[in-house]
Design a protein around this motif. Structure first.
Motif, short mmCIF file in Angstrom:
data_model
loop_
_atom_site.label_atom_id
_atom_site.label_comp_id
_atom_site.label_asym_id
_atom_site.label_seq_id
_atom_site.Cartn_x
_atom_site.Cartn_y
_atom_site.Cartn_z
N ARG A 99 0.86 -1.17 0.00
CA ARG A 99 0.00 0.00 0.00
C ARG A 99 0.91 1.23 0.00
NH1 ARG A 99 -4.86 1.28 4.31
NH2 ARG A 99 -4.70 3.52 3.99
N ARG A 206 -12.55 -6.14 4.26
CA ARG A 206 -11.79 -5.30 3.33
C ARG A 206 -10.57 -6.09 2.87
NH1 ARG A 206 -12.11 0.66 6.38
NH2 ARG A 206 -14.38 0.56 6.61
N VAL A 215 -4.33 -7.92 14.99
CA VAL A 215 -5.69 -7.73 14.49
C VAL A 215 -5.95 -6.29 14.05
CG1 VAL A 215 -6.66 -9.60 15.86
CG2 VAL A 215 -6.56 -7.31 16.86
N PHE A 216 -4.95 -5.42 14.19
CA PHE A 216 -5.17 -3.99 13.90
C PHE A 216 -5.66 -3.77 12.47
CE2 PHE A 216 -4.05 0.20 12.42
CZ PHE A 216 -4.49 1.00 13.45
N ARG A 217 -5.00 -4.39 11.52
CA ARG A 217 -5.45 -4.29 10.12
C ARG A 217 -5.74 -5.69 9.61
NH1 ARG A 217 -5.78 -0.15 7.29
NH2 ARG A 217 -4.37 1.09 8.57
N SER A 218 -7.00 -6.07 9.70
CA SER A 218 -7.41 -7.41 9.29
C SER A 218 -8.22 -7.31 8.01
CB SER A 218 -8.31 -8.05 10.35
OG SER A 218 -7.77 -7.90 11.64
N GLN A 223 -17.36 -4.30 13.16
CA GLN A 223 -17.58 -2.88 13.45
C GLN A 223 -18.79 -2.71 14.35
OE1 GLN A 223 -17.87 -1.20 9.42
NE2 GLN A 223 -15.89 -0.23 9.75
N PHE A 333 -16.89 2.43 15.36
CA PHE A 333 -15.95 1.79 16.29
C PHE A 333 -15.52 0.46 15.70
CE2 PHE A 333 -17.31 4.37 20.05
CZ PHE A 333 -18.50 4.88 19.56
P1 ATP Z 1 -7.47 3.07 8.27
O1 ATP Z 1 -7.20 4.50 7.85
O2 ATP Z 1 -6.68 2.63 9.48
O3 ATP Z 1 -7.43 2.10 7.13
P2 ATP Z 1 -10.19 3.73 8.00
O4 ATP Z 1 -10.16 5.21 8.23
O5 ATP Z 1 -10.28 3.21 6.62
O6 ATP Z 1 -8.98 3.03 8.76
P3 ATP Z 1 -12.91 3.53 8.71
O7 ATP Z 1 -13.36 3.29 7.34
O8 ATP Z 1 -13.14 4.86 9.35
O9 ATP Z 1 -11.37 3.13 8.85
O10 ATP Z 1 -13.52 2.37 9.63
C1 ATP Z 1 -14.01 2.61 10.93
C2 ATP Z 1 -13.29 1.76 11.95
O11 ATP Z 1 -13.27 0.39 11.55
C3 ATP Z 1 -11.81 2.13 12.11
O12 ATP Z 1 -11.64 3.21 12.99
C4 ATP Z 1 -11.26 0.86 12.71
O13 ATP Z 1 -11.51 0.78 14.10
C5 ATP Z 1 -12.06 -0.21 12.01
N1 ATP Z 1 -11.31 -0.76 10.88
C6 ATP Z 1 -11.22 -0.27 9.63
N2 ATP Z 1 -10.45 -1.04 8.86
C7 ATP Z 1 -10.05 -2.06 9.65
C8 ATP Z 1 -9.23 -3.21 9.43
N3 ATP Z 1 -8.70 -3.47 8.23
N4 ATP Z 1 -9.01 -4.06 10.46
C9 ATP Z 1 -9.55 -3.81 11.67
N5 ATP Z 1 -10.33 -2.76 11.94
C10 ATP Z 1 -10.58 -1.89 10.95
#
Ligand code: ATP
Length: 460
Positions: A99, A206, A215-218, A223, A333
Protein backbone atom coordinates in the motif's frame (compact mmCIF):
# COMPACT_ATOMS: atom_id res chain seq x y z
CA UNK A 1 2.18 0.74 28.91
CA UNK A 2 4.26 2.48 26.27
CA UNK A 3 6.84 -0.26 26.86
CA UNK A 4 4.42 -3.04 26.04
CA UNK A 5 5.58 -4.92 22.98
CA UNK A 6 3.11 -6.16 20.42
CA UNK A 7 4.79 -9.57 20.30
CA UNK A 8 4.19 -10.05 24.05
CA UNK A 9 0.48 -9.45 23.56
CA UNK A 10 0.31 -11.70 20.49
CA UNK A 11 2.11 -14.46 22.33
CA UNK A 12 -0.08 -14.18 25.45
CA UNK A 13 -3.19 -14.21 23.25
CA UNK A 14 -2.16 -17.43 21.53
CA UNK A 15 -0.79 -19.17 24.64
CA UNK A 16 -3.81 -18.46 26.79
CA UNK A 17 -6.55 -18.91 24.21
CA UNK A 18 -7.61 -15.37 23.34
CA UNK A 19 -6.74 -15.04 19.64
CA UNK A 20 -5.20 -17.52 17.18
CA UNK A 21 -4.05 -16.91 13.60
CA UNK A 22 -6.95 -17.76 11.24
CA UNK A 23 -6.74 -21.24 9.62
CA UNK A 24 -3.65 -21.84 11.77
CA UNK A 25 -3.60 -25.60 11.22
CA UNK A 26 -3.22 -25.04 7.44
CA UNK A 27 -0.52 -22.40 7.75
CA UNK A 28 -2.88 -19.47 8.18
CA UNK A 29 -4.74 -17.04 5.94
CA UNK A 30 -3.27 -13.58 5.97
CA UNK A 31 -5.42 -10.92 7.62
CA UNK A 32 -7.75 -13.35 9.41
CA UNK A 33 -7.89 -14.24 13.10
CA UNK A 34 -9.84 -16.75 15.17
CA UNK A 35 -11.02 -16.09 18.68
CA UNK A 36 -10.48 -18.75 21.35
CA UNK A 37 -12.60 -19.29 24.47
CA UNK A 38 -11.24 -16.24 26.32
CA UNK A 39 -11.08 -13.99 23.25
CA UNK A 40 -14.69 -14.61 22.35
CA UNK A 41 -15.75 -13.80 25.90
CA UNK A 42 -13.74 -10.56 25.92
CA UNK A 43 -15.19 -9.65 22.54
CA UNK A 44 -18.75 -10.29 23.75
CA UNK A 45 -18.16 -8.24 26.87
CA UNK A 46 -17.07 -5.29 24.72
CA UNK A 47 -19.98 -5.72 22.29
CA UNK A 48 -22.46 -5.92 25.19
CA UNK A 49 -20.98 -2.91 26.96
CA UNK A 50 -21.26 -0.89 23.74
CA UNK A 51 -24.86 -1.98 23.14
CA UNK A 52 -25.79 -1.16 26.71
CA UNK A 53 -24.14 2.29 26.66
CA UNK A 54 -25.34 3.38 23.26
CA UNK A 55 -28.64 1.56 22.76
CA UNK A 56 -30.21 0.14 25.93
CA UNK A 57 -29.34 3.07 28.21
CA UNK A 58 -30.51 5.75 25.76
CA UNK A 59 -33.93 6.89 24.60
CA UNK A 60 -32.83 8.11 21.17
CA UNK A 61 -31.32 4.90 19.79
CA UNK A 62 -32.64 1.79 18.05
CA UNK A 63 -30.78 -1.27 16.80
CA UNK A 64 -30.72 -3.05 13.43
CA UNK A 65 -28.94 -6.11 12.08
CA UNK A 66 -28.77 -6.08 8.29
CA UNK A 67 -27.59 -8.84 5.94
CA UNK A 68 -23.89 -8.86 5.05
CA UNK A 69 -24.64 -9.52 1.37
CA UNK A 70 -26.49 -6.60 -0.18
CA UNK A 71 -27.75 -5.64 -3.61
CA UNK A 72 -24.80 -4.36 -5.69
CA UNK A 73 -26.74 -1.11 -6.20
CA UNK A 74 -25.99 -0.27 -2.56
CA UNK A 75 -22.26 -0.11 -3.29
CA UNK A 76 -22.70 1.70 -6.59
CA UNK A 77 -24.87 4.40 -5.01
CA UNK A 78 -22.60 4.76 -1.96
CA UNK A 79 -19.55 5.38 -4.14
CA UNK A 80 -17.70 2.29 -2.91
CA UNK A 81 -17.53 0.60 -6.34
CA UNK A 82 -15.77 3.64 -7.79
CA UNK A 83 -13.82 5.06 -4.89
CA UNK A 84 -13.28 2.57 -2.07
CA UNK A 85 -9.68 2.11 -3.09
CA UNK A 86 -6.17 2.24 -1.70
CA UNK A 87 -3.09 3.07 -3.78
CA UNK A 88 -1.14 -0.05 -4.71
CA UNK A 89 2.44 -0.31 -5.92
CA UNK A 90 4.26 -3.40 -7.15
CA UNK A 91 8.00 -3.99 -6.82
CA UNK A 92 9.55 -4.77 -10.20
CA UNK A 93 12.26 -6.82 -8.49
CA UNK A 94 10.36 -9.19 -6.16
CA UNK A 95 6.79 -8.50 -7.32
CA UNK A 96 5.58 -7.88 -3.77
CA UNK A 97 2.62 -5.51 -3.61
CA UNK A 98 2.34 -2.77 -1.03
CA UNK A 99 0.00 0.00 0.00
CA UNK A 100 1.77 3.10 -1.31
CA UNK A 101 0.60 5.48 1.43
CA UNK A 102 1.74 3.23 4.29
CA UNK A 103 5.37 2.70 3.25
CA UNK A 104 8.06 3.93 5.65
CA UNK A 105 10.18 4.87 2.64
CA UNK A 106 8.10 5.50 -0.52
CA UNK A 107 11.00 4.41 -2.76
CA UNK A 108 12.09 1.28 -0.94
CA UNK A 109 10.44 -2.14 -1.13
CA UNK A 110 10.07 -3.44 2.44
CA UNK A 111 10.07 -7.04 1.15
CA UNK A 112 13.34 -7.17 -0.82
CA UNK A 113 14.94 -3.90 0.29
CA UNK A 114 15.60 -2.66 -3.28
CA UNK A 115 15.05 1.01 -4.04
CA UNK A 116 13.34 2.67 -7.01
CA UNK A 117 11.53 -0.51 -8.04
CA UNK A 118 7.99 0.86 -7.78
CA UNK A 119 6.13 2.11 -10.83
CA UNK A 120 3.08 4.34 -10.79
CA UNK A 121 0.58 3.55 -8.01
CA UNK A 122 -2.77 2.21 -9.18
CA UNK A 123 -6.04 2.32 -7.28
CA UNK A 124 -7.00 -1.06 -5.84
CA UNK A 125 -10.63 -1.61 -4.80
CA UNK A 126 -10.77 -3.21 -1.37
CA UNK A 127 -14.19 -4.84 -1.62
CA UNK A 128 -14.36 -8.64 -1.80
CA UNK A 129 -16.48 -9.47 -4.81
CA UNK A 130 -18.64 -12.55 -4.90
CA UNK A 131 -21.59 -13.96 -6.87
CA UNK A 132 -25.06 -14.64 -5.63
CA UNK A 133 -27.00 -17.59 -7.02
CA UNK A 134 -26.02 -20.34 -9.46
CA UNK A 135 -25.36 -18.10 -12.48
CA UNK A 136 -21.60 -18.00 -12.08
CA UNK A 137 -18.39 -19.85 -11.98
CA UNK A 138 -18.71 -21.81 -15.20
CA UNK A 139 -15.27 -22.38 -16.59
CA UNK A 140 -14.85 -21.97 -20.35
CA UNK A 141 -11.82 -22.08 -22.60
CA UNK A 142 -10.77 -18.75 -24.02
CA UNK A 143 -11.82 -18.49 -27.62
CA UNK A 144 -15.00 -20.52 -27.10
CA UNK A 145 -18.09 -18.59 -28.19
CA UNK A 146 -19.64 -16.49 -25.42
CA UNK A 147 -22.93 -14.72 -25.35
CA UNK A 148 -21.43 -11.24 -24.89
CA UNK A 149 -24.83 -9.73 -24.26
CA UNK A 150 -25.37 -11.75 -21.15
CA UNK A 151 -22.00 -12.41 -19.70
CA UNK A 152 -18.87 -10.74 -18.48
CA UNK A 153 -15.55 -12.51 -18.43
CA UNK A 154 -12.77 -12.72 -15.89
CA UNK A 155 -9.46 -13.95 -17.25
CA UNK A 156 -7.71 -16.56 -15.16
CA UNK A 157 -4.71 -17.94 -16.98
CA UNK A 158 -5.92 -19.67 -20.14
CA UNK A 159 -9.39 -20.25 -18.81
CA UNK A 160 -12.19 -17.85 -18.20
CA UNK A 161 -14.87 -17.75 -15.53
CA UNK A 162 -18.24 -16.53 -16.68
CA UNK A 163 -20.87 -14.83 -14.58
CA UNK A 164 -24.06 -12.86 -14.82
CA UNK A 165 -23.20 -9.22 -14.04
CA UNK A 166 -26.45 -8.95 -12.10
CA UNK A 167 -25.31 -11.72 -9.72
CA UNK A 168 -22.35 -9.67 -8.47
CA UNK A 169 -22.37 -8.82 -4.80
CA UNK A 170 -19.75 -7.74 -2.28
CA UNK A 171 -18.95 -8.65 1.27
CA UNK A 172 -19.82 -5.37 2.96
CA UNK A 173 -16.76 -3.19 3.64
CA UNK A 174 -18.65 -1.25 6.34
CA UNK A 175 -21.80 -1.94 8.31
CA UNK A 176 -23.05 1.63 7.77
CA UNK A 177 -24.87 0.96 4.48
CA UNK A 178 -27.04 -1.68 6.17
CA UNK A 179 -28.24 1.11 8.44
CA UNK A 180 -28.85 3.69 5.70
CA UNK A 181 -30.79 1.24 3.56
CA UNK A 182 -33.10 0.55 6.51
CA UNK A 183 -33.63 4.19 7.45
CA UNK A 184 -36.99 4.37 5.69
CA UNK A 185 -38.13 0.99 7.06
CA UNK A 186 -37.44 2.03 10.64
CA UNK A 187 -39.03 5.47 10.22
CA UNK A 188 -42.12 3.80 8.73
CA UNK A 189 -42.46 1.32 11.58
CA UNK A 190 -41.36 3.50 14.54
CA UNK A 191 -41.52 7.17 13.46
CA UNK A 192 -38.89 8.08 16.07
CA UNK A 193 -38.41 11.65 17.27
CA UNK A 194 -35.56 13.52 15.59
CA UNK A 195 -32.65 13.33 16.39
CA UNK A 196 -32.35 9.58 16.68
CA UNK A 197 -29.71 6.99 16.00
CA UNK A 198 -29.59 3.52 14.49
CA UNK A 199 -26.91 1.18 15.78
CA UNK A 200 -25.49 -1.97 14.31
CA UNK A 201 -22.75 -4.42 15.17
CA UNK A 202 -21.38 -6.91 12.69
CA UNK A 203 -18.69 -8.15 10.37
CA UNK A 204 -17.06 -6.03 7.71
CA UNK A 205 -14.56 -7.18 5.08
CA UNK A 206 -11.79 -5.30 3.33
CA UNK A 207 -9.24 -6.84 1.04
CA UNK A 208 -6.44 -4.85 2.69
CA UNK A 209 -3.30 -4.69 0.55
CA UNK A 210 -1.03 -5.18 3.54
CA UNK A 211 -2.82 -6.63 6.57
CA UNK A 212 -0.52 -6.30 9.56
CA UNK A 213 0.05 -5.50 13.20
CA UNK A 214 -1.93 -8.40 14.64
CA UNK A 215 -5.69 -7.73 14.49
CA UNK A 216 -5.17 -3.99 13.90
CA UNK A 217 -5.45 -4.29 10.12
CA UNK A 218 -7.41 -7.41 9.29
CA UNK A 219 -9.29 -8.44 6.18
CA UNK A 220 -12.29 -9.61 8.18
CA UNK A 221 -13.22 -7.60 11.25
CA UNK A 222 -16.15 -6.36 13.26
CA UNK A 223 -17.58 -2.88 13.45
CA UNK A 224 -19.94 -1.23 15.88
CA UNK A 225 -21.51 1.69 14.06
CA UNK A 226 -24.10 4.35 14.70
CA UNK A 227 -25.80 6.61 12.19
CA UNK A 228 -27.21 9.50 14.19
CA UNK A 229 -29.85 11.34 12.13
CA UNK A 230 -30.25 15.07 12.73
CA UNK A 231 -31.79 18.15 11.18
CA UNK A 232 -29.06 19.75 8.99
CA UNK A 233 -29.07 22.84 11.25
CA UNK A 234 -28.13 20.74 14.27
CA UNK A 235 -25.19 18.70 13.05
CA UNK A 236 -22.56 20.63 14.99
CA UNK A 237 -24.36 20.20 18.29
CA UNK A 238 -24.70 16.46 17.65
CA UNK A 239 -21.06 16.19 16.63
CA UNK A 240 -20.00 17.82 19.94
CA UNK A 241 -22.25 15.43 21.87
CA UNK A 242 -20.64 12.45 20.15
CA UNK A 243 -17.12 13.69 20.82
CA UNK A 244 -17.98 13.57 24.51
CA UNK A 245 -19.72 10.19 24.29
CA UNK A 246 -16.73 8.65 22.54
CA UNK A 247 -14.49 9.72 25.43
CA UNK A 248 -16.95 8.11 27.85
CA UNK A 249 -16.61 4.94 25.80
CA UNK A 250 -12.80 4.90 25.87
CA UNK A 251 -12.97 5.48 29.65
CA UNK A 252 -15.33 2.52 29.99
CA UNK A 253 -12.79 0.39 28.11
CA UNK A 254 -10.24 1.31 30.76
CA UNK A 255 -8.01 3.20 28.32
CA UNK A 256 -5.86 5.85 30.01
CA UNK A 257 -7.12 9.33 29.07
CA UNK A 258 -3.61 10.49 28.18
CA UNK A 259 -3.28 7.69 25.60
CA UNK A 260 -6.40 8.71 23.63
CA UNK A 261 -5.98 11.58 21.16
CA UNK A 262 -8.35 13.46 18.89
CA UNK A 263 -7.09 14.12 15.38
CA UNK A 264 -8.98 16.64 13.25
CA UNK A 265 -8.67 15.04 9.81
CA UNK A 266 -7.78 17.58 7.09
CA UNK A 267 -10.10 17.78 4.10
CA UNK A 268 -7.65 16.10 1.72
CA UNK A 269 -7.49 13.00 3.92
CA UNK A 270 -11.20 12.66 4.62
CA UNK A 271 -13.38 9.92 3.13
CA UNK A 272 -15.34 10.98 0.03
CA UNK A 273 -18.57 11.41 2.03
CA UNK A 274 -17.29 13.42 4.98
CA UNK A 275 -17.41 17.17 5.74
CA UNK A 276 -15.75 16.78 9.15
CA UNK A 277 -13.91 13.83 10.64
CA UNK A 278 -12.22 13.40 13.98
CA UNK A 279 -10.15 10.25 14.32
CA UNK A 280 -9.66 8.98 17.83
CA UNK A 281 -6.14 7.71 18.00
CA UNK A 282 -4.61 5.52 20.67
CA UNK A 283 -1.02 4.93 21.73
CA UNK A 284 -0.89 1.31 20.58
CA UNK A 285 2.34 -0.70 21.00
CA UNK A 286 2.80 -0.07 17.23
CA UNK A 287 2.59 3.70 17.77
CA UNK A 288 -0.20 6.26 17.70
CA UNK A 289 -2.87 4.94 15.33
CA UNK A 290 -6.60 5.20 14.61
CA UNK A 291 -8.81 3.45 17.13
CA UNK A 292 -12.15 4.74 15.82
CA UNK A 293 -13.59 7.51 13.72
CA UNK A 294 -16.29 10.15 14.12
CA UNK A 295 -17.55 11.58 10.83
CA UNK A 296 -20.14 14.07 9.67
CA UNK A 297 -21.47 12.28 6.59
CA UNK A 298 -23.96 15.05 5.70
CA UNK A 299 -26.95 13.69 3.73
CA UNK A 300 -24.59 12.08 1.22
CA UNK A 301 -25.85 8.52 1.71
CA UNK A 302 -29.58 9.16 2.05
CA UNK A 303 -29.51 11.47 -0.99
CA UNK A 304 -27.70 8.82 -3.03
CA UNK A 305 -30.21 6.17 -1.97
CA UNK A 306 -33.06 8.51 -2.84
CA UNK A 307 -31.61 9.13 -6.30
CA UNK A 308 -30.74 5.50 -7.04
CA UNK A 309 -33.90 3.91 -5.63
CA UNK A 310 -36.42 6.61 -6.48
CA UNK A 311 -37.80 6.35 -2.94
CA UNK A 312 -38.12 9.41 -0.75
CA UNK A 313 -35.79 9.58 2.26
CA UNK A 314 -37.62 12.59 3.68
CA UNK A 315 -38.36 12.83 7.36
CA UNK A 316 -41.60 14.62 8.26
CA UNK A 317 -41.09 16.69 11.43
CA UNK A 318 -43.74 15.99 14.04
CA UNK A 319 -44.35 19.72 14.57
CA UNK A 320 -45.58 20.07 11.00
CA UNK A 321 -42.35 21.67 9.73
CA UNK A 322 -40.90 21.16 6.24
CA UNK A 323 -39.89 17.57 5.45
CA UNK A 324 -36.13 17.13 5.01
CA UNK A 325 -33.52 14.51 4.28
CA UNK A 326 -31.66 14.09 7.57
CA UNK A 327 -27.95 14.64 7.96
CA UNK A 328 -25.83 12.10 9.75
CA UNK A 329 -23.15 11.94 12.43
CA UNK A 330 -21.38 8.61 12.36
CA UNK A 331 -19.27 7.24 15.20
CA UNK A 332 -17.62 4.12 13.81
CA UNK A 333 -15.95 1.79 16.29
CA UNK A 334 -13.72 -1.12 15.33
CA UNK A 335 -14.00 -4.10 17.64
CA UNK A 336 -10.55 -5.57 16.91
CA UNK A 337 -8.81 -2.26 17.53
CA UNK A 338 -10.80 -1.89 20.76
CA UNK A 339 -9.65 -5.34 21.86
CA UNK A 340 -6.07 -4.52 20.98
CA UNK A 341 -6.21 -1.23 22.90
CA UNK A 342 -7.82 -2.91 25.92
CA UNK A 343 -5.16 -5.63 25.96
CA UNK A 344 -2.33 -3.12 25.50
CA UNK A 345 -3.65 -0.93 28.33
CA UNK A 346 -4.16 -3.92 30.61
CA UNK A 347 -0.84 -5.69 29.97
CA UNK A 348 1.26 -5.21 33.11
CA UNK A 349 4.48 -6.64 34.44
CA UNK A 350 5.49 -6.38 38.08
CA UNK A 351 7.35 -8.35 40.73
CA UNK A 352 5.73 -10.46 43.41
CA UNK A 353 8.01 -11.93 46.12
CA UNK A 354 11.04 -11.32 43.92
CA UNK A 355 9.48 -13.08 40.94
CA UNK A 356 8.47 -11.42 37.67
CA UNK A 357 4.73 -11.54 37.06
CA UNK A 358 2.69 -10.73 33.94
CA UNK A 359 -0.93 -9.89 34.37
CA UNK A 360 -3.84 -8.28 32.56
CA UNK A 361 -5.23 -5.44 34.62
CA UNK A 362 -8.54 -5.60 32.75
CA UNK A 363 -11.51 -3.59 33.97
CA UNK A 364 -13.57 -6.11 35.93
CA UNK A 365 -16.61 -5.71 33.66
CA UNK A 366 -14.50 -6.77 30.66
CA UNK A 367 -12.55 -9.67 32.20
CA UNK A 368 -13.42 -12.90 30.35
CA UNK A 369 -13.35 -14.88 33.60
CA UNK A 370 -14.87 -13.13 36.60
CA UNK A 371 -13.77 -15.57 39.31
CA UNK A 372 -11.67 -18.73 39.43
CA UNK A 373 -12.49 -21.37 42.05
CA UNK A 374 -9.97 -23.96 43.30
CA UNK A 375 -9.76 -26.62 45.94
CA UNK A 376 -6.37 -26.20 47.67
CA UNK A 377 -5.56 -29.87 46.90
CA UNK A 378 -7.30 -31.75 44.15
CA UNK A 379 -6.78 -35.18 45.71
CA UNK A 380 -8.81 -34.38 48.84
CA UNK A 381 -12.43 -35.27 48.04
CA UNK A 382 -13.83 -33.23 50.95
CA UNK A 383 -12.12 -30.06 49.59
CA UNK A 384 -13.17 -30.79 46.01
CA UNK A 385 -16.76 -31.36 47.08
CA UNK A 386 -16.94 -28.08 49.00
CA UNK A 387 -15.17 -26.20 46.17
CA UNK A 388 -17.67 -27.61 43.64
CA UNK A 389 -20.49 -26.30 45.78
CA UNK A 390 -18.95 -22.81 45.84
CA UNK A 391 -18.19 -22.99 42.11
CA UNK A 392 -21.76 -23.94 41.21
CA UNK A 393 -23.21 -21.12 43.32
CA UNK A 394 -20.86 -18.49 41.85
CA UNK A 395 -21.38 -19.74 38.31
CA UNK A 396 -25.11 -19.37 38.72
CA UNK A 397 -24.58 -15.79 39.82
CA UNK A 398 -21.75 -14.58 37.60
CA UNK A 399 -21.74 -16.95 34.60
CA UNK A 400 -18.10 -16.79 33.65
CA UNK A 401 -16.55 -18.60 36.55
CA UNK A 402 -13.65 -20.99 35.94
CA UNK A 403 -12.86 -24.21 37.75
CA UNK A 404 -9.08 -24.43 38.13
CA UNK A 405 -7.36 -27.32 39.89
CA UNK A 406 -4.29 -27.67 37.68
CA UNK A 407 -0.83 -27.48 39.26
CA UNK A 408 -0.14 -25.87 42.61
CA UNK A 409 -1.85 -22.74 43.93
CA UNK A 410 1.01 -20.43 42.91
CA UNK A 411 0.76 -21.62 39.30
CA UNK A 412 -3.00 -21.20 39.29
CA UNK A 413 -2.68 -17.62 40.49
CA UNK A 414 -0.12 -16.86 37.77
CA UNK A 415 -2.34 -18.36 35.10
CA UNK A 416 -5.41 -16.46 36.27
CA UNK A 417 -3.38 -13.22 36.51
CA UNK A 418 -2.26 -13.66 32.92
CA UNK A 419 -5.84 -13.91 31.68
CA UNK A 420 -6.98 -11.04 33.86
CA UNK A 421 -9.26 -12.87 36.31
CA UNK A 422 -10.01 -10.31 39.05
CA UNK A 423 -10.53 -12.83 41.89
CA UNK A 424 -9.42 -16.35 42.81
CA UNK A 425 -11.35 -18.22 45.48
CA UNK A 426 -9.59 -21.09 47.25
CA UNK A 427 -11.24 -23.70 49.44
CA UNK A 428 -8.89 -25.17 52.07
CA UNK A 429 -9.05 -27.12 55.33
CA UNK A 430 -10.13 -24.02 57.29
CA UNK A 431 -13.18 -23.80 55.04
CA UNK A 432 -14.33 -27.17 56.38
CA UNK A 433 -13.81 -25.91 59.96
CA UNK A 434 -15.17 -22.35 59.90
CA UNK A 435 -16.88 -21.94 56.53
CA UNK A 436 -14.51 -19.22 55.26
CA UNK A 437 -12.69 -19.21 51.91
CA UNK A 438 -9.64 -17.31 50.65
CA UNK A 439 -10.32 -14.56 48.13
CA UNK A 440 -7.23 -13.34 46.35
CA UNK A 441 -7.17 -10.01 44.50
CA UNK A 442 -5.45 -9.96 41.07
CA UNK A 443 -4.05 -6.43 41.30
CA UNK A 444 -2.83 -6.30 44.89
CA UNK A 445 -2.31 -10.10 45.28
CA UNK A 446 -3.74 -9.64 48.78
CA UNK A 447 -5.73 -12.48 50.29
CA UNK A 448 -8.76 -12.18 52.53
CA UNK A 449 -10.83 -14.72 54.41
CA UNK A 450 -14.49 -14.36 53.55
CA UNK A 451 -17.43 -16.37 54.89
CA UNK A 452 -18.64 -18.54 52.04
CA UNK A 453 -22.21 -17.45 52.81
CA UNK A 454 -21.20 -13.84 52.02
CA UNK A 455 -19.05 -14.64 49.02
CA UNK A 456 -21.57 -13.84 46.29
CA UNK A 457 -22.52 -10.45 47.72
CA UNK A 458 -18.88 -9.50 48.41
CA UNK A 459 -17.78 -10.38 44.90
CA UNK A 460 -20.76 -8.61 43.34
P1 ATP B 1 -7.47 3.07 8.27
O1 ATP B 1 -7.20 4.50 7.85
O2 ATP B 1 -6.68 2.63 9.48
O3 ATP B 1 -7.43 2.10 7.13
P2 ATP B 1 -10.19 3.73 8.00
O4 ATP B 1 -10.16 5.21 8.23
O5 ATP B 1 -10.28 3.21 6.62
O6 ATP B 1 -8.98 3.03 8.76
P3 ATP B 1 -12.91 3.53 8.71
O7 ATP B 1 -13.36 3.29 7.34
O8 ATP B 1 -13.14 4.86 9.35
O9 ATP B 1 -11.37 3.13 8.85
O10 ATP B 1 -13.52 2.37 9.63
C1 ATP B 1 -14.01 2.61 10.93
C2 ATP B 1 -13.29 1.76 11.95
O11 ATP B 1 -13.27 0.39 11.55
C3 ATP B 1 -11.81 2.13 12.11
O12 ATP B 1 -11.64 3.21 12.99
C4 ATP B 1 -11.26 0.86 12.71
O13 ATP B 1 -11.51 0.78 14.10
C5 ATP B 1 -12.06 -0.21 12.01
N1 ATP B 1 -11.31 -0.76 10.88
C6 ATP B 1 -11.22 -0.27 9.63
N2 ATP B 1 -10.45 -1.04 8.86
C7 ATP B 1 -10.05 -2.06 9.65
C8 ATP B 1 -9.23 -3.21 9.43
N3 ATP B 1 -8.70 -3.47 8.23
N4 ATP B 1 -9.01 -4.06 10.46
C9 ATP B 1 -9.55 -3.81 11.67
N5 ATP B 1 -10.33 -2.76 11.94
C10 ATP B 1 -10.58 -1.89 10.95
Amino acid sequence: MSNTKLEDIVSLCKRRGFIYPGSDVYGGLSGTWDYGPLGVQLKRNILQLWWKMFVDDREDMLGVDAAILMNQKVWQASGHVDTFTDPLVECSNCHARHRADKLDDPNKCPTCGKTDTFGEARQFNMMFRTFVGPNQGEEVTIGAPLDEQKRSVDLEGRKAITYEPSSVSYLRPETAQGIFTNFKNVVDSFYPDMPFGLAQQGKAFRNEISPRDFVFRSREFEQMEIEYFVHPDNWEEAFTMWLKLVHEWTDALGLPTESVHELEVPEADRAHYSKRTVDFEFDFPIGREELLGLAYRTDFDLQNIQKASGKSMDYRPKDGGEPFVPHVIEPSFGLERSIMAVLAAAYTEDEVNGEKRTYLKLPKHLAPVKVAVSPLLKNKPELVEKAREVYTALKKEFGNVMWDDNGNIGKRYRRQDEIGTPYCVVIDFDTLEDGTVTVRDRDTTEQQRVASTELTSKLA
